[in-house]
Every structure is written in structure tokens, then in C-alpha cells.
Design an enzyme around this catalytic site. Structure first.
Site, PDB file in Angstrom:
ATOM      1  N   HIS A  80      -8.373  -0.793   5.361  1.00 41.23           N
ATOM      2  CA  HIS A  80      -8.761  -2.073   5.965  1.00 41.23           C
ATOM      3  C   HIS A  80      -9.258  -3.007   4.858  1.00 41.23           C
ATOM      4  O   HIS A  80     -10.040  -2.588   4.001  1.00 41.23           O
ATOM      5  CB  HIS A  80      -9.857  -1.851   7.018  1.00 41.23           C
ATOM      6  N   ASN A  82       0.837  -1.216   0.000  1.00 40.46           N
ATOM      7  CA  ASN A  82       0.000   0.000   0.000  1.00 40.46           C
ATOM      8  C   ASN A  82       0.864   1.256   0.000  1.00 40.46           C
ATOM      9  O   ASN A  82       0.520   2.246  -0.636  1.00 40.46           O
ATOM     10  CB  ASN A  82      -0.961  -0.004   1.189  1.00 40.46           C
TER      11      ASN A  82
END
Ligand code: GAR
Length: 211
Positions: free
Chosen positions: A110, A14
Site C-alpha cells: 500500500h 511492483n
């Protein structure tokens, strides 16, 4: 220009998506100034160094609990003059004290469609194991602002991903990252830096772009 500090604990895909978006000029009004890892030797640190971004390590294992860790992290964040903190695979639950110091200035990614498969104990592969066990046919990812409830803060962006027959936690994790996380995390960071997130009554409204 907003100072973006990214917190990591592991592989850092990420973080890589954020670095790539920044290099493509897709983060308007912000710049990643520092990456802080809760683990020595995390591969995310190599990704940051390769991109010329300063790195720091604050190892969770050197602290007795999350409160003392959060206290030390707060000092780091103040030294860095952080305007936005991004939790990109950061595996420490932050203490309320830190969250209040940076209210509505912490974004987390998430790997599920919150409010499914989130909260205490739902992190990394465990999230995808739970989704497969339940037999959901659609899962996805969420970027949200962090408040004192674990995975309970205002939702900024979500993206759905299909579960396929024969998926394992690993194949599902990879698809959720590729199709959702790596897209919505840079988008949310861009929106934050452009001050286009309007939070009212716990709900995020995205302000239209001015021409
Ligand atoms: C990502 O799937 C991220 O959503 C998840 O951990 C992985 C980190 O991967 N985060 C959580 O589960 C937080 N609750 P990365 O280090 O390659 O970005």
C-alpha cells in the site's frame, strides 16, 4: 519451495520488482509460479510473459460483485496450489471468504504509512493526492498481511519517504515506488517464504535469520 501467485491490475512495476529480485536470487524458498490479472491487457501481463511466468486473466468486469469474483479467484488459486498470494497493485477488494481461506498468506503493498491514508477509496494516485492535500512532510509505503479490514491487517514492513516542495501526486507516487515499494515488497515476500514472520496478537515479529 513456496508457490507465489501475484495478483495485478495495471502497470505492474511492483511485479517487476519481484521478478528482478527473484532473478537476483533474493527470494529464498519461493518462486513466482503464476500472475493473475483482474484486467485484460494489463501491462503487468507483458512483464510476466517476458520473464517466462505463466499468466491468467480473471476480468473483474465479467462478475456482478466482489463475492462472485472472489469465489472464481479462489478456484484459480487452488488450481495454482498457491502458498503465498501477493497483491501487487491489485485493485479489487477481496471477499472475506477468500481472505479466511488464505489467512496470513496474503501480502499487500500500500502506498502510504498505514494507518494514514488507507482504507476504502484510498488506492493508487488517490493516496498521494490525499497526502499532499493534508500537507504531510513524510509519507511512504507499507507491506501488510491481508485481513477482513481493508488495509487493516498486520504490518510486515514500512519505509518512509520525504515529500518535497512542488510534488504532484504523480511525482510523489514515483518516489514512493522507487524508494519504498520496490524494496519492501520483495523483502517481505522473501521473509514470508523463509517462514520468518511470526504473528502474535495482530503484530508481526520478524524472526532473526538462522546462520
Ligand atoms: C502501487 O503504488 C501500489 O502500492 C498501489 O497501486 C500501485 C500499483 O502500481 N496499490 C494500491 O493502492 C492498493 N491499495 P504497479 O501496478 O506499477 O505495481
Amino acid at each position: 519451495m513456496k508457490n507465489i501467485v501475484v495478483l495485478v491490475s495495471g502497470g505492474g512495476t511492483n511485479l517487476q520488482a519481484l521478478i528482478d529480485a527473484q532473478q537476483r536470487g533474493e527470494i529464498h524458498g519461493g518462486e513466482i509460479s503464476c500472475v493473475i490479472s483482474s484486467k485484460e491487457g494489463a501491462f503487468a501481463l507483458e512483464r510476466a510473459k517476458k520473464a517466462g511466468i505463466r499468466t491468467r486473466v480473471l476480468a473483474r468486469k465479467n462478475f456482478p460483485d466482489n463475492l462472485t469474483y472472489s469465489d472464481a479467484l479462489l478456484t484459480f488459486l487452488r488450481e495454482e496450489s498457491a502458498d503465498l498470494i501477493v497483491l501487487a497493485g491489485f485493485m479489487v477488494i477481496l471477499d472475506e471468504m477468500l481472505i479466511h481461506a488464505y489467512e496470513n498468506c496474503i501480502l499487500n503493498v500500500h502506498p502510504s504509512l498505514i494507518p494514514s491514508f488507507c482504507g476504502d477509496g484510498f488506492y493508487g494516485l488517490h493516496v498521494h493526492e490525499a497526502a499532499l492535500k493534508k500537507g504531510v512532510k513524510v509519507t511512504g509505503a507499507t507491506v501488510h498481511l491481508v485481513n477482513e479490514i481493508c488495509d487493516g491487517g498486520p504490518i510486515v514492513l514500512q519505509k518512509a519517504v520525504a515529500v518535497e516542495e512542488g510534488d504532484t501526486p504523480e511525482t510523489l507516487q514515483r518516489r514512493v515506488m522507487e524508494q519504498a515499494e520496490w524494496h519492501i515488497l520483495p523483502q517481505a515476500v522473501d521473509l514470508f517464504c523463509q517462514e520468518r514472520l511470526d504473528i502474535r496478537d495482530g503484530v508481526v515479529h520478524i524472526i532473526d535469520q538462522m546462520d
